[in-house]
Motif scaffolding. Sequence first.
Motif, PDB file in Angstrom:
ATOM      1  N   PHE A 160       2.412  -5.350 -12.859  1.00 49.56           N
ATOM      2  CA  PHE A 160       3.352  -4.184 -12.164  1.00 49.56           C
ATOM      3  C   PHE A 160       2.152  -3.198 -11.710  1.00 49.56           C
ATOM      4  N   ILE A 161       1.311  -2.706 -12.509  1.00 47.58           N
ATOM      5  CA  ILE A 161       0.317  -1.356 -12.306  1.00 47.58           C
ATOM      6  C   ILE A 161      -0.280  -2.031 -11.083  1.00 47.58           C
ATOM      7  N   GLN A 162      -0.863  -3.339 -11.173  1.00 47.63           N
ATOM      8  CA  GLN A 162      -1.798  -3.548  -9.886  1.00 47.63           C
ATOM      9  C   GLN A 162      -0.614  -3.391  -8.454  1.00 47.63           C
ATOM     10  N   ARG A 163       0.542  -3.831  -8.474  1.00 44.84           N
ATOM     11  CA  ARG A 163       1.217  -3.788  -7.414  1.00 44.84           C
ATOM     12  C   ARG A 163       1.531  -2.208  -6.998  1.00 44.84           C
ATOM     13  N   ILE A 164       1.674  -1.472  -7.930  1.00 43.93           N
ATOM     14  CA  ILE A 164       1.849   0.067  -7.860  1.00 43.93           C
ATOM     15  C   ILE A 164       0.604   0.539  -7.154  1.00 43.93           C
ATOM     16  N   MET A 165      -0.679   0.163  -7.767  1.00 42.32           N
ATOM     17  CA  MET A 165      -1.910   0.609  -7.233  1.00 42.32           C
ATOM     18  C   MET A 165      -2.263   0.034  -5.830  1.00 42.32           C
ATOM     19  N   SER A 166      -1.830  -1.011  -5.537  1.00 39.18           N
ATOM     20  CA  SER A 166      -1.752  -1.904  -4.225  1.00 39.18           C
ATOM     21  C   SER A 166      -0.862  -0.937  -3.246  1.00 39.18           C
ATOM     22  N   ALA A 167       0.232  -0.676  -3.723  1.00 37.59           N
ATOM     23  CA  ALA A 167       1.110   0.074  -2.607  1.00 37.59           C
ATOM     24  C   ALA A 167       0.514   1.571  -2.347  1.00 37.59           C
ATOM     25  N   ILE A 168      -0.141   2.054  -3.420  1.00 35.83           N
ATOM     26  CA  ILE A 168      -0.964   3.228  -2.963  1.00 35.83           C
ATOM     27  C   ILE A 168      -2.093   3.236  -2.189  1.00 35.83           C
ATOM     28  N   GLU A 169      -2.866   2.047  -2.371  1.00 34.42           N
ATOM     29  CA  GLU A 169      -3.964   1.904  -1.686  1.00 34.42           C
ATOM     30  C   GLU A 169      -3.679   1.451  -0.069  1.00 34.42           C
ATOM     31  N   LEU A 170      -2.680   0.729  -0.039  1.00 36.68           N
ATOM     32  CA  LEU A 170      -2.427   0.182   1.357  1.00 36.68           C
ATOM     33  C   LEU A 170      -1.259   1.197   2.123  1.00 36.68           C
ATOM     34  N   ASN A 171      -0.895   2.280   1.435  1.00 33.55           N
ATOM     35  CA  ASN A 171       0.033   3.125   1.993  1.00 33.55           C
ATOM     36  C   ASN A 171       1.305   2.263   2.379  1.00 33.55           C
ATOM     37  N   ASN A 172       1.792   1.532   1.276  1.00 33.05           N
ATOM     38  CA  ASN A 172       2.860   0.834   1.659  1.00 33.05           C
ATOM     39  C   ASN A 172       3.796   0.665   0.359  1.00 33.05           C
ATOM     40  N   PRO A 173       4.806   1.773   0.193  1.00 36.03           N
ATOM     41  CA  PRO A 173       5.450   1.657  -1.100  1.00 36.03           C
ATOM     42  C   PRO A 173       6.376   0.570  -1.531  1.00 36.03           C
ATOM     43  N   TYR A 174       6.664  -0.316  -0.222  1.00 34.50           N
ATOM     44  CA  TYR A 174       7.553  -1.460  -0.500  1.00 34.50           C
ATOM     45  C   TYR A 174       6.775  -2.697  -1.154  1.00 34.50           C
ATOM     46  N   LEU A 175       5.507  -2.444  -1.338  1.00 40.40           N
ATOM     47  CA  LEU A 175       4.708  -3.420  -2.150  1.00 40.40           C
ATOM     48  C   LEU A 175       5.072  -3.772  -3.515  1.00 40.40           C
ATOM     49  N   MET A 176       5.609  -2.561  -3.908  1.00 41.19           N
ATOM     50  CA  MET A 176       5.954  -2.486  -5.415  1.00 41.19           C
ATOM     51  C   MET A 176       7.647  -2.844  -5.518  1.00 41.19           C
ATOM     52  N   THR A 177       8.223  -3.517  -6.401  1.00 41.57           N
ATOM     53  CA  THR A 177       9.591  -3.922  -6.802  1.00 41.57           C
ATOM     54  C   THR A 177      10.194  -2.762  -7.563  1.00 41.57           C
ATOM     55  N   ILE A 178      11.702  -2.727  -7.544  1.00 41.88           N
ATOM     56  CA  ILE A 178      12.353  -1.884  -8.350  1.00 41.88           C
ATOM     57  C   ILE A 178      11.916  -2.216  -9.780  1.00 41.88           C
ATOM     58  N   ARG A 179      11.656  -3.434 -10.322  1.00 47.09           N
ATOM     59  CA  ARG A 179      11.168  -3.671 -11.643  1.00 47.09           C
ATOM     60  C   ARG A 179       9.921  -3.017 -11.719  1.00 47.09           C
ATOM     61  N   ASP A 180       9.140  -2.958 -10.892  1.00 45.73           N
ATOM     62  CA  ASP A 180       7.897  -2.378 -11.007  1.00 45.73           C
ATOM     63  C   ASP A 180       8.124  -0.817 -11.494  1.00 45.73           C
ATOM     64  N   VAL A 181       8.828  -0.147 -10.451  1.00 45.16           N
ATOM     65  CA  VAL A 181       9.127   1.269 -10.716  1.00 45.16           C
ATOM     66  C   VAL A 181       9.767   1.480 -11.988  1.00 45.16           C
ATOM     67  N   GLU A 182      10.533   0.370 -12.631  1.00 42.65           N
ATOM     68  CA  GLU A 182      11.215   0.673 -14.042  1.00 42.65           C
ATOM     69  C   GLU A 182      10.128   0.531 -15.116  1.00 42.65           C
ATOM     70  N   GLU A 183       9.264  -0.490 -14.836  1.00 36.33           N
ATOM     71  CA  GLU A 183       8.165  -0.463 -15.916  1.00 36.33           C
ATOM     72  C   GLU A 183       7.402   0.587 -16.068  1.00 36.33           C
ATOM     73  N   MET A 184       6.991   1.429 -14.943  1.00 34.71           N
ATOM     74  CA  MET A 184       6.044   2.563 -14.702  1.00 34.71           C
ATOM     75  C   MET A 184       6.937   3.427 -15.497  1.00 34.71           C
ATOM     76  N   ILE A 185       8.158   3.832 -15.342  1.00 34.28           N
ATOM     77  CA  ILE A 185       8.780   4.773 -16.157  1.00 34.28           C
ATOM     78  C   ILE A 185       8.991   4.461 -17.626  1.00 34.28           C
ATOM     79  N   ILE A 186       9.028   3.377 -17.814  1.00 40.02           N
ATOM     80  CA  ILE A 186       9.011   2.983 -19.419  1.00 40.02           C
ATOM     81  C   ILE A 186       7.531   3.271 -20.020  1.00 40.02           C
ATOM     82  N   LEU A 187       6.551   2.951 -19.202  1.00 40.33           N
ATOM     83  CA  LEU A 187       5.345   3.069 -19.805  1.00 40.33           C
ATOM     84  C   LEU A 187       5.065   4.562 -19.872  1.00 40.33           C
TER      85      LEU A 187
END
Length: 618
Positions: free
Chosen positions: A231-258
Amino acid sequence: MPAKTPRRIKLDREKYDPTGRLKRSLKRVRWSGTLMRILWTAGPVTGLGLIGGYYIGYGRFPSLELLIYFVSFTLFTGLIGLFAKVIYDATRGHLQKQGEKDLQNVSDKLGDLILAIRDVHVQSQDGQIKTAEAALQLLRRVELSPYGVNTAFTDLTGDALVGHIMGKIHSYRSVGLYSQADTLCEQHRPQIEVAAVALEEHLPEAARELKTWFKGKKSSLRDGVKREAFFIQRIMSAIELNNPYLMTIRDVEEMIILAFELLNGREIPTLVFSYSGNWKYAEALDNLERKRSHHRIAQARGDNRIRALAAFLRENGVVSSNELPAGLPMAQLIENVITSLDSLISTFLSDVKQKSKSKYELRQDALILETSLELYKMAYEGYRDTRRRHAQLKEAVVKWEKLTESINSNPAELQIGRGKQGLRIKENIIELNDEARLEISRYLSWYFKKERLDGNLYDRFSVSADRDTEQQGELIRRIAIEIALTLEPHVRLSKPEVQRNINATKAIYLGELSVNMGGHQKAELARRMSELVDNSTSVAAEQLAETLVNIYNVNLEEDEREFLEETFGARPEKLKQLDIQQKLFEYSFNFVSEVPSMVQPLKPTWKKAAGEIGKLLK
């Protein structure tokens, strides 16, 4: 009789009294009790101690002058300490209290976000998938009643009889009657197996849950919850490629839980390696990854602020969704945002000059503009840093390409060394110290307020006539990016070894989390679960071995595999599965050739507007 003239009142604002905090600090001190303790210590305690000690040491009683000296010394020391405490409370003590308040407030909000985003995840599904996802969320609770088990499996399978069987089996197991539960299992095994096969094709996770609960291998609090892979890799890819939709809703939940875990004391064990000897390849790759992470984080700061600014302008009615739609390419979004700000500031300055609005209306406009300019300045700083980081990354890429050309002709440089040369595996902990926790809480408290996340989050994230699914999805993903950026300076989420180690651990169990809990209760739950969860390093050791083999091109011999098994608990079968053939890591540099986006500094008219805002908000 003449009518009475109505009495008029004038509202005004009382200026801040800088001595107020000192007065409150003085009031908080219990003077009578504190002074009595000082006098008791300086008088009888010091006197008797001095007389007894002096007599034992010298065989005679101390002089009156010496007694007065020690009593006076103790008295003045106590009074100076009391005075220092009052001064500290008046100057820095309130910051500590505010920090603790922010931490509790942020824990409360993160807990609400976790629950709200789970609901959003269920909302985003359709038909049977939606029903199944809701049932799986229910089954993730450790303390689940027989009725809850019945409901979940009825929804998962669409068969009320299967739900009834599972609820009945769970009832007997929960009170320790395992023999009766085993009898029921034997009786109904064919029905459960048929239901599992039916689920396997379309809902494999549901089929696994059915088999697990039927066998009685339910998770414990210590087992925690498996994290969403990478999930962190996808969030970082979303950041790097400037495309927030590369991350899923589950990835968002995981980041908040972390973030929820780390802010409330979670310690995540890590395994990292250092190397000595001729490891130019590894050193160059580490340097390249460092430069790349610095570049992507700087870029994300700019991009996320611009997206936040666009959303802020939309949600405050400054622009329409057609003028600043979600999902615009960043270059176009920047241009549209600047145009919108030009228009907004021009109108604001005209209203101030012509006095066409009331003072209250102008203050409301000023508040919107203040936040808009604040977000824009933060974006500008982020983009300016991005340009600098991009130049450094290009230099690192050139060095890397030169080195890999020479290494291809001499692969022996990448083998594990012997004696003083070679790998050293270091155990460490990912955690937040008190200062970091307070700093992160202070920022997130401000950010949540700016994003207007201080109300009912279920209303905020619900799909309504004035807030479509796309806008909702953008807000949720923007929150995840902001949290990742806030954690980055303290946790280094952009580093591959940090991502690897976090992915190798289980998240804390949050099945008891409830919307009815207060901030203190949510924080206490996170602390309790953080202490209970298993922190073994077995999976981390396996992933470290995979990294060494597949990225650093190391040959793992039998001795190295045994070391990882015996020391860190790596599973032998996992290590044997690794492909130990020479496979040099292929690195993509497409992003380096792209010149990062840039925004212009504040225009003179914008600075003029900032001055007017300052006057209105005084």
